[in-house]
Write a protein that holds these residues in place. Structure first.
Motif, PDB file in Angstrom:
ATOM      1  N   ASP A 223     -23.073  44.269  19.018  1.00 20.51           N
ATOM      2  CA  ASP A 223     -24.451  44.726  18.803  1.00 20.51           C
ATOM      3  C   ASP A 223     -25.381  43.577  18.442  1.00 20.51           C
ATOM      4  OD1 ASP A 223     -23.647  47.261  19.372  1.00 20.51           O
ATOM      5  OD2 ASP A 223     -23.515  47.930  17.279  1.00 20.51           O
ATOM      6  N   THR A 224     -24.881  42.644  17.620  1.00 19.40           N
ATOM      7  CA  THR A 224     -25.717  41.511  17.207  1.00 19.40           C
ATOM      8  C   THR A 224     -26.066  40.622  18.389  1.00 19.40           C
ATOM      9  OG1 THR A 224     -24.745  41.520  14.992  1.00 19.40           O
ATOM     10  CG2 THR A 224     -25.831  39.486  15.698  1.00 19.40           C
ATOM     11  N   GLN A 225     -25.082  40.335  19.226  1.00 22.41           N
ATOM     12  CA  GLN A 225     -25.331  39.503  20.400  1.00 22.41           C
ATOM     13  C   GLN A 225     -26.299  40.182  21.365  1.00 22.41           C
ATOM     14  OE1 GLN A 225     -21.212  39.122  21.572  1.00 22.41           O
ATOM     15  NE2 GLN A 225     -21.131  36.972  20.911  1.00 22.41           N
ATOM     16  N   LEU A 226     -26.176  41.488  21.515  1.00 20.95           N
ATOM     17  CA  LEU A 226     -27.066  42.219  22.411  1.00 20.95           C
ATOM     18  C   LEU A 226     -28.502  42.167  21.901  1.00 20.95           C
ATOM     19  CD1 LEU A 226     -27.360  43.992  24.911  1.00 20.95           C
ATOM     20  CD2 LEU A 226     -26.905  45.990  23.460  1.00 20.95           C
ATOM     21  N   ARG A 227     -28.677  42.363  20.588  1.00 21.67           N
ATOM     22  CA  ARG A 227     -30.037  42.290  20.018  1.00 21.67           C
ATOM     23  C   ARG A 227     -30.613  40.890  20.162  1.00 21.67           C
ATOM     24  NH1 ARG A 227     -27.877  46.097  16.226  1.00 21.67           N
ATOM     25  NH2 ARG A 227     -27.055  44.416  14.941  1.00 21.67           N
ATOM     26  N   PHE A 228     -29.758  39.882  19.968  1.00 22.54           N
ATOM     27  CA  PHE A 228     -30.247  38.510  20.137  1.00 22.54           C
ATOM     28  C   PHE A 228     -30.702  38.265  21.573  1.00 22.54           C
ATOM     29  CE2 PHE A 228     -29.453  34.170  21.600  1.00 22.54           C
ATOM     30  CZ  PHE A 228     -30.271  33.470  20.742  1.00 22.54           C
ATOM     31  N   SER A 229     -29.883  38.673  22.524  1.00 18.34           N
ATOM     32  CA  SER A 229     -30.223  38.430  23.929  1.00 18.34           C
ATOM     33  C   SER A 229     -31.504  39.148  24.321  1.00 18.34           C
ATOM     34  CB  SER A 229     -29.075  38.887  24.841  1.00 18.34           C
ATOM     35  OG  SER A 229     -27.937  38.079  24.662  1.00 18.34           O
ATOM     36  N   MET A 230     -31.616  40.412  23.966  1.00 19.31           N
ATOM     37  CA  MET A 230     -32.792  41.195  24.370  1.00 19.31           C
ATOM     38  C   MET A 230     -34.069  40.674  23.697  1.00 19.31           C
ATOM     39  SD  MET A 230     -31.646  43.367  26.568  1.00 19.31           S
ATOM     40  CE  MET A 230     -30.464  42.106  27.039  1.00 19.31           C
ATOM     41  N   SER A 231     -33.980  40.388  22.410  1.00 17.97           N
ATOM     42  CA  SER A 231     -35.175  39.931  21.683  1.00 17.97           C
ATOM     43  C   SER A 231     -35.581  38.521  22.116  1.00 17.97           C
ATOM     44  CB  SER A 231     -34.937  39.975  20.168  1.00 17.97           C
ATOM     45  OG  SER A 231     -33.864  39.126  19.779  1.00 17.97           O
ATOM     46  N   THR A 232     -34.590  37.679  22.437  1.00 20.18           N
ATOM     47  CA  THR A 232     -34.892  36.320  22.884  1.00 20.18           C
ATOM     48  C   THR A 232     -35.512  36.326  24.273  1.00 20.18           C
ATOM     49  OG1 THR A 232     -33.091  35.433  21.536  1.00 20.18           O
ATOM     50  CG2 THR A 232     -33.947  34.012  23.273  1.00 20.18           C
ATOM     51  N   MET A 233     -35.008  37.207  25.139  1.00 21.25           N
ATOM     52  CA  MET A 233     -35.618  37.340  26.467  1.00 21.25           C
ATOM     53  C   MET A 233     -37.104  37.663  26.348  1.00 21.25           C
ATOM     54  SD  MET A 233     -32.936  39.561  28.698  1.00 21.25           S
ATOM     55  CE  MET A 233     -31.200  39.156  28.728  1.00 21.25           C
ATOM     56  N   LEU A 234     -37.426  38.643  25.515  1.00 19.07           N
ATOM     57  CA  LEU A 234     -38.820  39.051  25.358  1.00 19.07           C
ATOM     58  C   LEU A 234     -39.647  37.930  24.751  1.00 19.07           C
ATOM     59  CD1 LEU A 234     -41.113  41.109  25.359  1.00 19.07           C
ATOM     60  CD2 LEU A 234     -40.234  41.981  23.172  1.00 19.07           C
ATOM     61  N   PHE A 235     -39.147  37.325  23.689  1.00 19.54           N
ATOM     62  CA  PHE A 235     -39.905  36.303  22.969  1.00 19.54           C
ATOM     63  C   PHE A 235     -40.195  35.094  23.852  1.00 19.54           C
ATOM     64  CE2 PHE A 235     -39.745  32.501  20.141  1.00 19.54           C
ATOM     65  CZ  PHE A 235     -40.965  32.710  19.517  1.00 19.54           C
ATOM     66  N   GLN A 236     -39.164  34.594  24.542  1.00 19.29           N
ATOM     67  CA  GLN A 236     -39.364  33.390  25.335  1.00 19.29           C
ATOM     68  C   GLN A 236     -40.104  33.672  26.636  1.00 19.29           C
ATOM     69  OE1 GLN A 236     -35.628  30.829  23.475  1.00 19.29           O
ATOM     70  NE2 GLN A 236     -35.763  31.106  25.651  1.00 19.29           N
ATOM     71  N   ALA A 237     -40.011  34.890  27.144  1.00 23.80           N
ATOM     72  CA  ALA A 237     -40.823  35.243  28.312  1.00 23.80           C
ATOM     73  C   ALA A 237     -42.302  35.202  27.968  1.00 23.80           C
ATOM     74  CB  ALA A 237     -40.435  36.631  28.827  1.00 23.80           C
ATOM     75  N   LEU A 238     -42.655  35.633  26.750  1.00 21.94           N
ATOM     76  CA  LEU A 238     -44.054  35.597  26.316  1.00 21.94           C
ATOM     77  C   LEU A 238     -44.544  34.161  26.150  1.00 21.94           C
ATOM     78  CD1 LEU A 238     -44.068  38.479  23.648  1.00 21.94           C
ATOM     79  CD2 LEU A 238     -44.889  38.576  26.013  1.00 21.94           C
ATOM     80  N   GLY A 239     -43.630  33.271  25.758  1.00 23.03           N
ATOM     81  CA  GLY A 239     -44.030  31.883  25.537  1.00 23.03           C
ATOM     82  C   GLY A 239     -43.938  31.005  26.766  1.00 23.03           C
ATOM     83  N   PHE A 240     -43.307  31.517  27.819  1.00 22.82           N
ATOM     84  CA  PHE A 240     -43.001  30.732  29.010  1.00 22.82           C
ATOM     85  C   PHE A 240     -44.241  30.067  29.606  1.00 22.82           C
ATOM     86  CE2 PHE A 240     -41.363  30.283  33.422  1.00 22.82           C
ATOM     87  CZ  PHE A 240     -40.131  29.733  33.141  1.00 22.82           C
ATOM     88  N   TYR A 241     -45.297  30.829  29.777  1.00 21.59           N
ATOM     89  CA  TYR A 241     -46.483  30.308  30.447  1.00 21.59           C
ATOM     90  C   TYR A 241     -47.620  29.931  29.501  1.00 21.59           C
ATOM     91  CZ  TYR A 241     -44.475  31.314  35.003  1.00 21.59           C
ATOM     92  OH  TYR A 241     -43.676  31.300  36.118  1.00 21.59           O
ATOM     93  N   VAL A 242     -47.331  29.851  28.205  1.00 23.89           N
ATOM     94  CA  VAL A 242     -48.323  29.271  27.291  1.00 23.89           C
ATOM     95  C   VAL A 242     -47.860  27.897  26.813  1.00 23.89           C
ATOM     96  CG1 VAL A 242     -49.268  31.481  26.573  1.00 23.89           C
ATOM     97  CG2 VAL A 242     -47.406  30.479  25.243  1.00 23.89           C
ATOM     98  N   MET A 243     -46.759  27.404  27.398  1.00 20.02           N
ATOM     99  CA  MET A 243     -46.394  26.013  27.156  1.00 20.02           C
ATOM    100  C   MET A 243     -47.554  25.128  27.613  1.00 20.02           C
ATOM    101  SD  MET A 243     -43.271  25.305  25.998  1.00 20.02           S
ATOM    102  CE  MET A 243     -41.669  26.074  25.746  1.00 20.02           C
TER     103      MET A 243
END
Length: 460
Positions: A223-243
């Motif tokens: 469960d912890t790994q799944l939450r990390f993967s899902m939350s990281t996908m969302l977080f870094q997708a939001l930051g991807f194009y504001v680099m």
């Protein structure tokens, strides 16, 4: 043979840089950093892909799988795929905002929309701060690649040579050199990755490699790994194009529609990731004792490819890191000369930026030699800070009315909290620390924006 092929491609990349300058004479600041907004879809595509699929693709992704198991790399694929739809809709708006404010840098957008010198300085300063790990990421990858391919040089010499090459590309013709070299780099990188993956399947067997690797690492997520993967996908997708460098790449396009066309084709590059997984699994299945997980992909290449093809792999890896390094430098240079030192005359900004670039490269080299890290750690560190720009950028793109002080407080709160949580190794059940900080960023922004208004309407 390996060295000869490698040096041949490096020389050819320098020729492409020189070729890119022909017909453009003495470059203005806008031409040097954003190609006077003249790039068509093909050049924008390769320039953007050059920044996205970099040394981290060949080093960080396989290294993460080798070190943490295959499930740890799920987020790497997921956040890029999730980012592309965002880029399709937001990229053209970023280009339009850049044209509206005649922007070269990300802080230029904040300055143009909010009209706040304090906010401009804050975005400029934090952009530089959080791009330092990204520069270190490229140097770390370059050292891992060249050492993994058997080049037993002192890391000091490797990073110095890499820095000199990156600066040479920039000095010749700025972003135009990066765009031309990106075409060569993409061809070499894709061929290198596919060739290594095919070699694993041909010589070791796909089924045998997967079976042997599965005996040593788990393919299940808790469960912890799944939450990390899902939350990281969302977080870094939001930051991807504001680099900062991603925003600047959008500014090179000649129209908003050019951006849309490039984003549609970007996911095609994801077809090379199964070959990277094969190489990673091979390193795991063979019980290879690596000096660093970052060498996983290259360990497979060294054992399975002929010398001449290793030269191509080496060149692809080197250009992948050098190109991103050049892109970061092209973003940081004008941030200093235009945003931190706004009084500098335009004709001096280009030369001043080159001095800044040298300083940045030296700092990145020092960080690489002093604190070598797993590349996944460096990726996360940069995103912790950069993604906090996302709310402020959305306000700009949709021309919303939000007080600059509210945006500034939100960004500072998010970045400060992310650093503090990371330093304390805080755990939110696997949820990405940056996403928690971004939520606080939004909350602070909303409260700071509306509290003064509420105070004014209250009776005395």
């Amino acid at each position: 043979m390996t060295t000869a092929v490698f040096l041949g491609f490096i020389v050819f990349s320098l020729y492409l840089a020189i070729r890119s300058k022909q017909g453009h004479g003495a470059q203005s600041v806008h031409d040097f950093f954003v190609a006077s907004r003249q790039f068509g879809a093909y050049l924008v595509f390769f320039l953007a892909a050059g920044e996205i699929y970099s040394i981290g693709t060949m080093v960080g992704f396989p290294g993460g799988i080798y070190a943490k198991g295959p499930t740890y790399g799920v987020w790497f694929l997921g956040y890029i795929l999730l980012a592309y739809p965002l880029g399709y809709f937001l990229g053209p708006k970023i280009w339009q905002a850049g044209a509206r404010y005649n922007a070269i840098t990300l802080p230029d957008l904040f300055k143009g929309h909010y009209g706040s010198r304090a906010l401009e300085l804050m975005v400029a300063g934090s952009s530089i701060l959080f791009l330092l790990p990204w520069g270190q990421l490229q140097f770390t990858g370059l050292v891992a690649a060249l050492k993994g391919l058997g080049w037993e040089f002192d890391p000091v010499y490797l990073v110095l040579i890499s820095a000199a090459l990156a600066f040479t590309y920039i000095a010749i013709s700025g972003v135009r050199a990066s765009a031309y070299i990106a075409i060569l780099k993409d061809i070499l990188m894709v061929v290198a990755i596919v060739a290594t993956g095919v070699a694993v399947g041909w010589k070791a067997g796909v089924g045998d490699v997967f079976h042997a690797a599965s005996l040593q690492v788990s393919n299940q997520m808790n469960d912890t790994q799944l939450r990390f993967s899902m939350s990281t996908m969302l977080f870094q997708a939001l930051g991807f194009y504001v680099m900062p460098f991603a925003v600047q790449n959008f500014f090179t396009a000649k129209s908003a529609n050019t951006i849309r066309r490039t984003q549609v084709a970007m996911p095609l590059y994801m077809l090379m990731y199964p070959f990277l997984v094969l190489a990673s699994y091979y390193a795991i299945s063979q019980n290879l004792q690596l000096a660093s997980p970052n060498e996983a992909f290259f360990a497979a290449a060294v054992r399975l490819l002929p010398d001449w093809l290793l030269g191509l792999v080496t060149a692809g890896a080197a250009l992948s890191g050098l190109l991103v390094l050049a892109g970061i430098c092209l973003a940081i240079g004008p941030i200093v000369t235009r945003n931190l030192l706004p009084g500098m005359p335009e004709q001096r900004q280009k030369q001043g930026a080159k001095v800044v670039i040298v300083v940045y490269l030296v700092l990145s080299i020092a960080m690489t030699l002093a604190t070598p890290n797993l590349m996944l750690t460096l990726i996360n560190t940069t995103y912790y800070g950069v993604t906090q720009f996302f709310p402020g950028v959305i306000v700009i793109l949709f021309s919303l009315k939000v007080r600059p002080m509210a945006i500034a407080l939100g960004i500072l709160s998010g970045q400060g909290l992310a650093i503090a949580l990371y330093a304390q190794q805080a755990d939110f059940g696997g949820i990405n620390l940056g996403l928690v900080s971004l939520a606080v960023n939004l909350l602070v922004t909303v409260v700071a924006n509306y509290t003064p208004r509420l105070a004014r309407v209250q009776p005395a």
